[in-house]
Every structure is written in C-alpha cells, then in structure tokens.
Write a protein that holds these residues in place. Structure first.
Motif, PDB file in Angstrom:
ATOM      1  N   SER A  51       0.842  -1.201   0.000  1.00  0.00           N
ATOM      2  CA  SER A  51       0.000   0.000   0.000  1.00  0.00           C
ATOM      3  C   SER A  51       0.873   1.246   0.000  1.00  0.00           C
ATOM      4  CB  SER A  51      -0.928   0.019   1.224  1.00  0.00           C
ATOM      5  OG  SER A  51      -0.181   0.106   2.424  1.00  0.00           O
ATOM      6  N   ASN A  52       0.310   2.336  -0.477  1.00  0.00           N
ATOM      7  CA  ASN A  52       1.019   3.614  -0.425  1.00  0.00           C
ATOM      8  C   ASN A  52       1.232   4.059   1.014  1.00  0.00           C
ATOM      9  OD1 ASN A  52       1.346   4.413  -3.286  1.00  0.00           O
ATOM     10  ND2 ASN A  52      -0.888   4.318  -3.308  1.00  0.00           N
ATOM     11  N   VAL A  71       5.109  -0.035  -4.877  1.00  0.00           N
ATOM     12  CA  VAL A  71       3.811  -0.349  -4.285  1.00  0.00           C
ATOM     13  C   VAL A  71       3.077  -1.293  -5.235  1.00  0.00           C
ATOM     14  CG1 VAL A  71       1.575   0.543  -3.547  1.00  0.00           C
ATOM     15  CG2 VAL A  71       3.666   1.831  -3.043  1.00  0.00           C
ATOM     16  N   ALA A  72       2.764  -2.475  -4.736  1.00  0.00           N
ATOM     17  CA  ALA A  72       2.010  -3.463  -5.519  1.00  0.00           C
ATOM     18  C   ALA A  72       0.899  -3.996  -4.623  1.00  0.00           C
ATOM     19  CB  ALA A  72       2.919  -4.593  -5.991  1.00  0.00           C
ATOM     20  N   HIS A  73      -0.291  -3.437  -4.796  1.00  0.00           N
ATOM     21  CA  HIS A  73      -1.423  -3.901  -3.999  1.00  0.00           C
ATOM     22  C   HIS A  73      -1.678  -5.380  -4.283  1.00  0.00           C
ATOM     23  CE1 HIS A  73      -2.131   0.501  -4.217  1.00  0.00           C
ATOM     24  NE2 HIS A  73      -2.610   0.341  -2.998  1.00  0.00           N
ATOM     25  N   ASN A 125      -9.261  -1.618  15.769  1.00  0.00           N
ATOM     26  CA  ASN A 125      -8.346  -2.425  16.584  1.00  0.00           C
ATOM     27  C   ASN A 125      -7.704  -3.576  15.801  1.00  0.00           C
ATOM     28  OD1 ASN A 125     -10.722  -3.852  16.361  1.00  0.00           O
ATOM     29  ND2 ASN A 125     -10.832  -4.453  18.516  1.00  0.00           N
ATOM     30  N   LEU A 126      -7.813  -3.554  14.487  1.00  0.00           N
ATOM     31  CA  LEU A 126      -7.074  -4.506  13.652  1.00  0.00           C
ATOM     32  C   LEU A 126      -5.632  -4.027  13.536  1.00  0.00           C
ATOM     33  CD1 LEU A 126      -7.180  -7.000  11.731  1.00  0.00           C
ATOM     34  CD2 LEU A 126      -7.576  -5.365   9.875  1.00  0.00           C
ATOM     35  N   ASP A 127      -4.678  -4.873  13.931  1.00  0.00           N
ATOM     36  CA  ASP A 127      -3.298  -4.396  14.052  1.00  0.00           C
ATOM     37  C   ASP A 127      -2.643  -4.072  12.716  1.00  0.00           C
ATOM     38  OD1 ASP A 127      -3.088  -6.982  13.175  1.00  0.00           O
ATOM     39  OD2 ASP A 127      -1.574  -7.608  14.632  1.00  0.00           O
ATOM     40  N   THR A 128      -3.162  -4.606  11.613  1.00  0.00           N
ATOM     41  CA  THR A 128      -2.566  -4.333  10.299  1.00  0.00           C
ATOM     42  C   THR A 128      -3.353  -3.300   9.488  1.00  0.00           C
ATOM     43  OG1 THR A 128      -3.795  -6.177   9.309  1.00  0.00           O
ATOM     44  CG2 THR A 128      -1.587  -6.660  10.171  1.00  0.00           C
ATOM     45  N   LEU A 129      -4.346  -2.677  10.105  1.00  0.00           N
ATOM     46  CA  LEU A 129      -5.288  -1.849   9.349  1.00  0.00           C
ATOM     47  C   LEU A 129      -4.629  -0.672   8.633  1.00  0.00           C
ATOM     48  CD1 LEU A 129      -8.218  -1.265   8.566  1.00  0.00           C
ATOM     49  CD2 LEU A 129      -8.435   0.076  10.656  1.00  0.00           C
ATOM     50  N   ARG A 130      -3.622  -0.066   9.230  1.00  0.00           N
ATOM     51  CA  ARG A 130      -3.023   1.138   8.644  1.00  0.00           C
ATOM     52  C   ARG A 130      -2.410   0.879   7.273  1.00  0.00           C
ATOM     53  NH1 ARG A 130       1.402   3.359  12.271  1.00  0.00           N
ATOM     54  NH2 ARG A 130       1.475   4.943  10.634  1.00  0.00           N
ATOM     55  N   PHE A 131      -1.979  -0.378   7.030  1.00  0.00           N
ATOM     56  CA  PHE A 131      -1.199  -0.651   5.821  1.00  0.00           C
ATOM     57  C   PHE A 131      -1.796  -1.743   4.940  1.00  0.00           C
ATOM     58  CE2 PHE A 131       1.939   0.251   9.334  1.00  0.00           C
ATOM     59  CZ  PHE A 131       2.114   1.590   9.014  1.00  0.00           C
ATOM     60  N   THR A 132      -2.972  -2.238   5.258  1.00  0.00           N
ATOM     61  CA  THR A 132      -3.484  -3.453   4.634  1.00  0.00           C
ATOM     62  C   THR A 132      -3.890  -3.269   3.170  1.00  0.00           C
ATOM     63  OG1 THR A 132      -5.038  -5.282   4.965  1.00  0.00           O
ATOM     64  CG2 THR A 132      -5.895  -3.054   5.298  1.00  0.00           C
ATOM     65  N   PRO A 160      -8.631   5.233   5.305  1.00  0.00           N
ATOM     66  CA  PRO A 160      -7.796   5.793   4.234  1.00  0.00           C
ATOM     67  C   PRO A 160      -7.081   4.751   3.385  1.00  0.00           C
ATOM     68  CG  PRO A 160      -7.535   7.082   6.233  1.00  0.00           C
ATOM     69  CD  PRO A 160      -8.383   5.899   6.600  1.00  0.00           C
ATOM     70  N   VAL A 161      -6.519   3.708   4.008  1.00  0.00           N
ATOM     71  CA  VAL A 161      -5.753   2.731   3.238  1.00  0.00           C
ATOM     72  C   VAL A 161      -6.655   1.956   2.274  1.00  0.00           C
ATOM     73  CG1 VAL A 161      -5.939   0.821   4.902  1.00  0.00           C
ATOM     74  CG2 VAL A 161      -3.930   0.993   3.405  1.00  0.00           C
ATOM     75  N   LEU A 162      -7.907   1.740   2.651  1.00  0.00           N
ATOM     76  CA  LEU A 162      -8.836   1.038   1.762  1.00  0.00           C
ATOM     77  C   LEU A 162      -9.260   1.924   0.597  1.00  0.00           C
ATOM     78  CD1 LEU A 162     -11.039  -0.780   4.436  1.00  0.00           C
ATOM     79  CD2 LEU A 162      -9.059  -1.672   3.188  1.00  0.00           C
ATOM     80  N   ARG A 163      -9.230   3.239   0.818  1.00  0.00           N
ATOM     81  CA  ARG A 163      -9.576   4.173  -0.256  1.00  0.00           C
ATOM     82  C   ARG A 163      -8.488   4.267  -1.328  1.00  0.00           C
ATOM     83  NH1 ARG A 163     -13.606   8.123  -0.272  1.00  0.00           N
ATOM     84  NH2 ARG A 163     -15.122   7.921   1.439  1.00  0.00           N
ATOM     85  N   GLU A 164      -7.364   3.604  -1.127  1.00  0.00           N
ATOM     86  CA  GLU A 164      -6.393   3.505  -2.216  1.00  0.00           C
ATOM     87  C   GLU A 164      -6.981   2.706  -3.380  1.00  0.00           C
ATOM     88  OE1 GLU A 164      -2.505   2.210  -1.035  1.00  0.00           O
ATOM     89  OE2 GLU A 164      -2.436   3.545   0.708  1.00  0.00           O
TER      90      GLU A 164
END
Length: 353
Positions: free
Chosen positions: A129-130, A147-149, A258-265, A286-290
């Motif tokens: 993710s970006n 970055v390769a989703h 509270n998902l520990d990987t949410l910021r970058f998933t 925000p990360v899902l809006r990528e």
C-alpha cells in the motif's frame, strides 16, 4: 505470486519450510494442491525440513537456515516475505533480493533493513500500500519502493453458477437475501458488529466463510446462541470461494480500528469481492480508499451495527445503486490481477539496484 511469475516466463521455485510431518501431509496433497488453490501455471516446490525452535529469535534462525540453503543453489533472484531471509541473503549471498512487506512495526529486523537500504546494493522492497511506503520513507528507507497492492485471479470468477445448486450444497436458505463475510472473524474484523446487525434482520441470511483455528472458539460460542439467520461454512479451497460470492446479495468487509494491520493493509478478499460482480459494503479507512471509493463500493462508519443495517437495506432495496457500484468494481479490479502484479514486480526487479 509463484503462478503469476511462471505465467510471465520466470522460472520459479517456491521454497517451503516446515517439519517432516508437514511434508508428509503435503505429499498426500501434492496432486490436489493445484486445484485447491486454483493454480494454473505450475512451478517447482522445494520442501526444506525446519522445525521452528520455541525461542525468542526463531525467525532469525529460520532466516539463517534458508540463506545457507540458497547459498548452495544457483538462484538469480530471491523474492521473500521473510525479513531475516532478506537480510542474510543480501549480505551473505550478495544476489538481488526483493522483500515483500505487508506491515511495519519498527522491529529489529525492520530497523536493520532500513540501515541496509543506505549501503546494500542487493536489497529492494515491494509493499502492499502507499500508506506502508510512506511509513517506510518516514523511518528512513532510502531506496526505491514499489507499491504493488494485492490482487485476484479473474479466471476463477469467470464461471457460471447455479445459485440453487450452491445453496443446496451448503444448506443455505433458498429465499432470503444472503449477506456474506469471507475470512477470519478474529479481533478487528467486525464480527460482533455483523452479529448485532443480524439480530434485528431476521429476513436476511448472514453467512460467514471461515475456519482458521483461531476462529473455532468464536464460532462455537456463537453457535450456542442459536441465531437462526447466521450460518457458518468451514474453510473453503480458493477455487470454491467465487461460487459463494456470486450467489450473495451483499459482501461485507467490516474492519475496525483495533485490527493491528489496518493502517497498511491491502486485503485479498477486497479484490475477490470486486471480481464477483456483487456489491461491497466496506468500513471507510484511508488505506482502503487507495482502491475503493463511492463509485465502486458502499463505504460506511466502522463498528456501528445500525449503520451496517442501513447499508444492507440500501444495497437490497436500491438495485440501481447496487448494480452501479458492482459494475464499477468489476471494471476497476481488472487493473489488479496477479499477472499484472507480477509484470509490475518483474519490471521493478529489472531496474532496481
């Protein structure tokens, strides 16, 4: 990824490390494994017997073990998810090493990788993710980062499905709209939010496809509550997932903060949902809006069962809206196939370092 690399004419070997017992289980499955994962382009699989020691630095020793194996074999490029394999390979073997990173916690191994980026010509980074790329740059990673989703195999979804047959196979209600969640229901996945919504929506069937060992206790506790409109389906092979998605009326991705990987998933199921041609309801982060937006999904506040209920009702009642976001999602996901991802990474490998 191994299949996608092979599809793009890269001679690929997958190294698997586990115990002898696991190897025996694998040997029993080896003729079925390709169908289980829906893999078309076969590649070599090498099994390395390694028992993880029950000690603090077990991943350190795993990295050394794999690196010594790699040193004895003539691989041109090393592509890995293991941070310690990347560290030791880039230092000891001095061959091009690509580390694919899915999370960042500023651990010891990640600090070493950042330091290596300043001086080591053999290590490069792919991240999903970006948001993750920006975090790595903030902490001082000093090289190009690709970055390769994550992605999806669209061919798995290019099938006609008999809805009644699938419903009979999994003992699903034949008339109720089906609201589906694929994947783990552990902390941070919004399981309780979905269950609370389901309690007041008896006219809908809520289906959970899960079966990770950590999910079993949660499933058993929920079964004791005997909600008649909640159905659990055990873990399915990758090749079977599309049929469940295609008979669903709405697909849920209800991550919470509270998902520990949410910021970058970059969730695999997000791309599978988009490929199914069915409407996706997702928590708005925000990360899902990528990948997601108001044109290809219904984005909602997380951890709010009332908001989720209203979203489900909108999807079911407003067919024009549901069809619109489903069609757009299907168009958008064509940019995120495993083959396209492999092409992008191969090009990066050719120009990096």
């Amino acid at each position: 990824m191994c299949s996608a690399f092979s599809e793009n004419d890269i001679n690929t070997t997958l190294l698997v490390t586990a115990s002898k017992d696991s190897k025996k289980n694998f040997s029993n499955l080896k003729n079925k494994i390709w169908n289980f994962y829906g893999v078309k382009n076969r590649f070599s699989i090498e099994w390395l017997n390694f028992i993880y020691p029950n000690i603090r630095f077990k991943h350190f020793f795993h990295g050394l073990f794999v690196t010594f194996y790699l040193r004895r074999n003539n691989y041109s490029i090393i592509y890995t998810r293991s941070e310690w394999v990347a560290i030791f390979s880039s230092i000891l073997i001095k061959k091009k090493t690509i580390l694919e990173l899915h999370n960042f916690k500023n651990t010891l191994s990640q600090k070493i990788i950042i330091r290596l980026s300043l001086s080591n010509a053999f290590i490069s980074l792919v991240c999903i993710s970006n948001a993750l790329k920006n975090e790595l740059i903030k902490y001082g990673f000093n090289k190009n980062i690709l970055v390769a989703h994550d992605a999806v195999d669209l061919d798995l979804f290019n099938v006609n499905v008999d809805a009644n047959q699938i419903k009979k196979k999994y003992d699903l209600n034949m008339t109720k709209p089906i609201i589906t969640h694929i994947g783990s229901i552990r902390k941070g996945r919004g399981f309780n939010t979905i269950i609370n919504a389901a309690k007041d929506m008896k006219e809908f069937l809520f289906v959970f496809v899960c079966g990770h060992s950590a999910d079993i206790e949660i499933i058993n506790k929920q079964k004791d509550k005997k909600l008649s409109n909640v159905k659990f389906i055990d873990f399915l092979a990758n090749a079977e997932i599309p049929s469940i998605l295609k008979i669903s009326d709405a697909l849920l991705m209800t991550y919470s903060s509270n998902l520990d990987t949410l910021r970058f998933t970059s969730p695999l199921k997000m791309f599978e949902y988009m490929a199914s041609g069915k409407p996706l309801i997702s928590s708005d982060y925000p990360v899902l809006r990528e990948i997601l937006n108001e044109k290809n999904s219904l984005l909602i506040e997380s951890s709010n069962s009332t908001v989720l209920q209203n979203a489900i009702i909108k999807i079911i009642d407003d067919k024009e809206f549901s069809n619109s976001i489903s069609i757009q999602a299907l168009k958008d996901v064509k940019n995120y196939t495993w083959s396209n991802r492999a092409k992008k990474i191969i090009k990066f490998m050719q120009i990096s370092n």
